[in-house]
Design an enzyme around this catalytic site. Structure first.
Site, mmCIF file in Angstrom:
data_model
loop_
_atom_site.group_PDB
_atom_site.id
_atom_site.type_symbol
_atom_site.label_atom_id
_atom_site.label_comp_id
_atom_site.label_asym_id
_atom_site.label_seq_id
_atom_site.Cartn_x
_atom_site.Cartn_y
_atom_site.Cartn_z
ATOM 1 N N HIS A 102 0.814 -1.220 0.000
ATOM 2 C CA HIS A 102 0.000 0.000 0.000
ATOM 3 C C HIS A 102 0.844 1.265 0.000
ATOM 4 O O HIS A 102 0.332 2.361 0.213
ATOM 5 C CB HIS A 102 -0.935 -0.014 1.215
ATOM 6 C CG HIS A 102 -2.191 0.778 1.019
ATOM 7 N ND1 HIS A 102 -3.184 0.409 0.151
ATOM 8 C CD2 HIS A 102 -2.605 1.949 1.570
ATOM 9 C CE1 HIS A 102 -4.160 1.295 0.182
ATOM 10 N NE2 HIS A 102 -3.824 2.244 1.031
ATOM 11 N N GLU A 135 -12.150 12.594 13.203
ATOM 12 C CA GLU A 135 -11.445 12.956 11.989
ATOM 13 C C GLU A 135 -12.215 14.090 11.323
ATOM 14 O O GLU A 135 -13.377 14.346 11.654
ATOM 15 C CB GLU A 135 -11.299 11.767 11.026
ATOM 16 C CG GLU A 135 -10.336 10.706 11.529
ATOM 17 C CD GLU A 135 -9.939 9.684 10.478
ATOM 18 O OE1 GLU A 135 -10.393 9.813 9.318
ATOM 19 O OE2 GLU A 135 -9.184 8.758 10.814
ATOM 20 N N ASP A 193 -7.786 3.798 9.010
ATOM 21 C CA ASP A 193 -9.115 3.786 8.396
ATOM 22 C C ASP A 193 -9.301 2.592 7.466
ATOM 23 O O ASP A 193 -10.419 2.113 7.285
ATOM 24 C CB ASP A 193 -9.338 5.075 7.612
ATOM 25 C CG ASP A 193 -9.434 6.288 8.524
ATOM 26 O OD1 ASP A 193 -9.872 6.131 9.672
ATOM 27 O OD2 ASP A 193 -9.073 7.391 8.077
#
Length: 448
Positions: free
Chosen positions: A68, A235, A125
């Site tokens: 990622h 957030e 997340d």
């Protein structure tokens, strides 16, 4: 390829074009560095054998988890890529601790902790990144204002050093290596196992999306709720709306019935204009990105380039930097499916020596999660240039840029990033990985 250059292991050694192509790319799809081979280790013994083999032949090695990274951080041109997801599961919960292999995804961790009523305090997340992958950079999430980043929840690590030695380290044993591995870009070794602190898991999550037209009011309310800690998760996002910007705070209270959140107390002092409320199980809230991922995969944009940049801004500069950046950011600079994050973290919760943020009571994560073009490399290069411009502006005002970001950095720039903690990394690297062969995609190479 001659067998003479292959290490003797029990796992898989892949040299086919498909495997090398995969290992020479990542989520960012901006950097493409094809390795010589890919190793899928079957044990920590395999990892140690590969590193000893590589050191003897001066072959660079990169540890890769879910791939990622946005800018080649897990790649090794002409070297060896260790696919850490092949390590067999070693997942045990003992008391309020969980021990897992480094290639486990965070959803795998939840699979073993939630049935026992426990959870990691801080989660990213996106749950399909790996434990080892986040621990070498930090691991940020909406609960960081309470618990710090994911590296702050680590109790113990099993590490294969850059010389091929298997070492267990913690705050009490082999502390130098422990501190150098957490947030240390994988420069001193490869994490093969991590023991993490857990907290009681709630049953449900009530989420409020609070909307603002004023950046000033949006920032002020976030400061208030992060300082007093009334929400479990916070957030924020600037959201483009018809040529202007709106702002949204995502505030979540966890609970277990028959208890329930007191909405009037939680929201009473805030100055939002509109609100949306939803209520889900705790796991469904944590896993909320999965639905969007499925849609993006189906229509193809999941596989587009992702020139992401994550920065940490000092509280004194947040309004200036965000205002200037948003004024020059439209769909061309963000992408039709891009996303911006903006939320504060309490500095006193951050304990990892190599996780660097600005000074001050509050620091602000400001992320531009850009989506690039699958057919226009010049456009993608321009987006990286915009990242570099933001990096320089943020650095000049005392901010920091998160390690996993689409910005090329030199060793000197890394020295500036780590600041007073630079000697910690230099000394540990000289001891545990003196040949500078680990994770070359980070751009950090010390003088030999």
């Amino acid at each position: 390829m001659s067998d003479e250059i292959l290490p003797a292991i029990t796992g898989e050694i892949l040299t086919d074009d498909a495997a090398l192509e995969r290992a020479g790319n990542d989520w960012g799809d901006l950097v493409h560095a094809r390795p010589r081979l890919v190793v899928r280790p079957a044990s920590v013994i395999d990892v140690a054998a590969v590193l000893r083999f590589a050191v003897a032949r001066d072959i660079p090695v990169a540890a890769r988890g879910a791939g990622h990274s946005p800018y080649g951080q897990g790649q090794a041109s002409g070297g060896i890529v260790l696919d850490m997801t092949s390590l067999p599961p070693r997942r045990t919960v003992t008391g309020e601790l969980v021990s897992v292999e480094a290639g486990a995804r965070w959803r795998d961790v939840l699979d073993v902790t939630l049935p026992r009523g426990l959870t990691p305090p801080v989660l990213t997340d996106y749950l399909d990144v790996t434990v080892g992958g986040t621990l070498v950079i930090g691991g940020v999430g909406g609960a960081a204002h309470h618990h710090g980043v994911q590296t702050d929840t680590v109790v113990e690590l099993e590490v294969v050093t850059g010389t091929g030695e298997v070492v267990t380290c913690s705050r009490n044993d082999n502390r130098e290596l422990f501190d150098a591995m957490l947030g240390g870009l994988g420069q001193c070794g490869v994490i093969t196992r991590a023991c993490l602190r857990l907290v009681p898991a709630p049953a449900r999550a009530r989420r409020w999306k609070l909307y603002y037209d004023s950046l000033f009011a949006f920032l002020a309310d976030q400061r208030e709720i992060v300082r007093d800690g009334r929400f479990d998760y916070v957030e924020g996002q600037p959201v483009p709306v018809e040529g202007t910007w709106r702002y949204m705070i995502e505030a979540v209270a966890y609970y277990t019935p028959p208890a329930s959140p007191d909405e009037e107390t939680l929201l009473n002092s805030l100055s939002f204009l509109d609100a949306e409320t939803s209520d889900t199980t705790y796991f469904d809230f944590l896993n909320r990105v999965a639905e969007a991922e499925a849609l993006l995969r189906a229509e193809g944009s999941w596989f587009h380039p992702h020139p992401w940049i994550d920065t940490f801004l000092p509280d004194s500069a947040v309004e200036q930097i965000v205002t200037e950046t948003l004024a020059s950011t439209g769909e061309a600079e963000l992408g039709a499916l891009g996303l911006i994050l903006l939320y504060p973290v309490r500095n006193d919760r951050l304990k990892t020596p190599l996780f660097k943020v600005p000074d001050g009571e509050l620091v602000w994560l400001f992320s531009l999660l850009r989506t690039g073009s699958p057919v226009d490399p010049l456009h993608n290069a321009r987006l990286v240039e915009l990242n570099v411009d933001l990096y320089r502006k943020v650095s000049a005002l005392g901010g920091k840029v998160y390690p996993s970001t689409a910005v090329p950095r030199s060793t000197e720039e890394w020295r500036e990033h780590f600041g007073s903690s630079w000697p910690l990394l230099v000394e540990a690297k000289a001891r545990y990985s003196p040949k500078n062969l680990l994770n070359p995609g980070q751009g950090l190479r010390l003088p030999e």
